[in-house]
Design a protein around this motif. Sequence first.
Motif, PDB file in Angstrom:
ATOM      1  N   GLU A 122      63.222  46.579  -7.058  1.00  0.00           N
ATOM      2  CA  GLU A 122      64.403  47.812  -6.686  1.00  0.00           C
ATOM      3  C   GLU A 122      63.971  48.242  -5.798  1.00  0.00           C
ATOM      4  O   GLU A 122      64.802  48.427  -5.119  1.00  0.00           O
ATOM      5  CB  GLU A 122      64.037  48.393  -8.060  1.00  0.00           C
ATOM      6  CG  GLU A 122      64.443  50.683  -7.430  1.00  0.00           C
ATOM      7  CD  GLU A 122      66.129  50.019  -7.854  1.00  0.00           C
ATOM      8  OE1 GLU A 122      66.670  50.748  -7.551  1.00  0.00           O
ATOM      9  OE2 GLU A 122      66.768  49.261  -8.339  1.00  0.00           O
ATOM     10  N   ARG A 123      63.023  47.965  -5.520  1.00  0.00           N
ATOM     11  CA  ARG A 123      62.599  48.695  -3.676  1.00  0.00           C
ATOM     12  C   ARG A 123      62.951  47.736  -2.625  1.00  0.00           C
ATOM     13  O   ARG A 123      63.693  48.507  -1.939  1.00  0.00           O
ATOM     14  CB  ARG A 123      61.374  48.944  -3.574  1.00  0.00           C
ATOM     15  CG  ARG A 123      60.985  50.599  -4.549  1.00  0.00           C
ATOM     16  CD  ARG A 123      59.410  51.246  -4.341  1.00  0.00           C
ATOM     17  NE  ARG A 123      58.329  51.165  -3.238  1.00  0.00           N
ATOM     18  CZ  ARG A 123      57.216  51.316  -3.628  1.00  0.00           C
ATOM     19  NH1 ARG A 123      56.668  51.844  -4.307  1.00  0.00           N
ATOM     20  NH2 ARG A 123      56.547  51.180  -2.575  1.00  0.00           N
ATOM     21  N   ARG A 125      65.408  46.134  -2.957  1.00  0.00           N
ATOM     22  CA  ARG A 125      67.190  46.109  -3.271  1.00  0.00           C
ATOM     23  C   ARG A 125      67.210  46.902  -2.765  1.00  0.00           C
ATOM     24  O   ARG A 125      68.515  47.050  -1.923  1.00  0.00           O
ATOM     25  CB  ARG A 125      67.448  45.537  -4.600  1.00  0.00           C
ATOM     26  CG  ARG A 125      68.368  44.829  -5.035  1.00  0.00           C
ATOM     27  CD  ARG A 125      68.977  44.318  -6.048  1.00  0.00           C
ATOM     28  NE  ARG A 125      68.127  45.616  -7.093  1.00  0.00           N
ATOM     29  CZ  ARG A 125      67.266  44.976  -8.382  1.00  0.00           C
ATOM     30  NH1 ARG A 125      66.956  43.343  -7.788  1.00  0.00           N
ATOM     31  NH2 ARG A 125      66.921  46.013  -9.102  1.00  0.00           N
ATOM     32  N   ASN A 126      66.817  47.949  -2.993  1.00  0.00           N
ATOM     33  CA  ASN A 126      67.695  49.455  -2.374  1.00  0.00           C
ATOM     34  C   ASN A 126      66.617  50.889  -1.655  1.00  0.00           C
ATOM     35  O   ASN A 126      67.014  51.643  -1.631  1.00  0.00           O
ATOM     36  CB  ASN A 126      67.537  50.122  -4.010  1.00  0.00           C
ATOM     37  CG  ASN A 126      68.457  49.415  -4.821  1.00  0.00           C
ATOM     38  OD1 ASN A 126      69.492  48.911  -4.383  1.00  0.00           O
ATOM     39  ND2 ASN A 126      68.151  48.809  -5.796  1.00  0.00           N
TER      40      ASN A 126
END
Length: 157
Positions: A122-123, A125-126
């Motif tokens: 997640e980190r 990617r975003n």
Amino acid sequence: MAHAAAPVSLPTIEFINNEATLQDLASAVTLLFEPAPPIVAHLYSKRPYASYTALIDETEQGYTPEDAAKKVDATATPSADDEETQKTLKRLNEEYEAKYGFKFVVFVNGRPRSVIIPVMEERIRNSTKEAEMKVAMDDMVAIARDRLKKLNAAAKL
């Protein structure tokens, strides 16, 4: 007869402020943070401290995860997780470092390594470099505070 290892403890803050060499401070700081000479050099230059909490607070000022990445791999210590988890974490660490320029830092706090995978994904990617630097510093400080609490509790035994 084998002797039990002596408990690990921090020297007094007075010793750190008044007598400690750079190596003495490095030994104490390594109990709180991963071995990171840039942290030690920064903290040594900012003495004296009212407490170890104040010393930890100083790491939030004028110090970044990029500094630590120059000297230390700040990833979690390998555990007995399966080989696939290890490979995935290695790959994600490489992706993360390539994107942000420093090692992934997270306060694991007893969680299995496998649950870190979706956090890293997640980190990667975003997030942004600025956001990751803030999260990494927050986690480095949380790790140090947790270690200080455990060392203080052990000292009372």
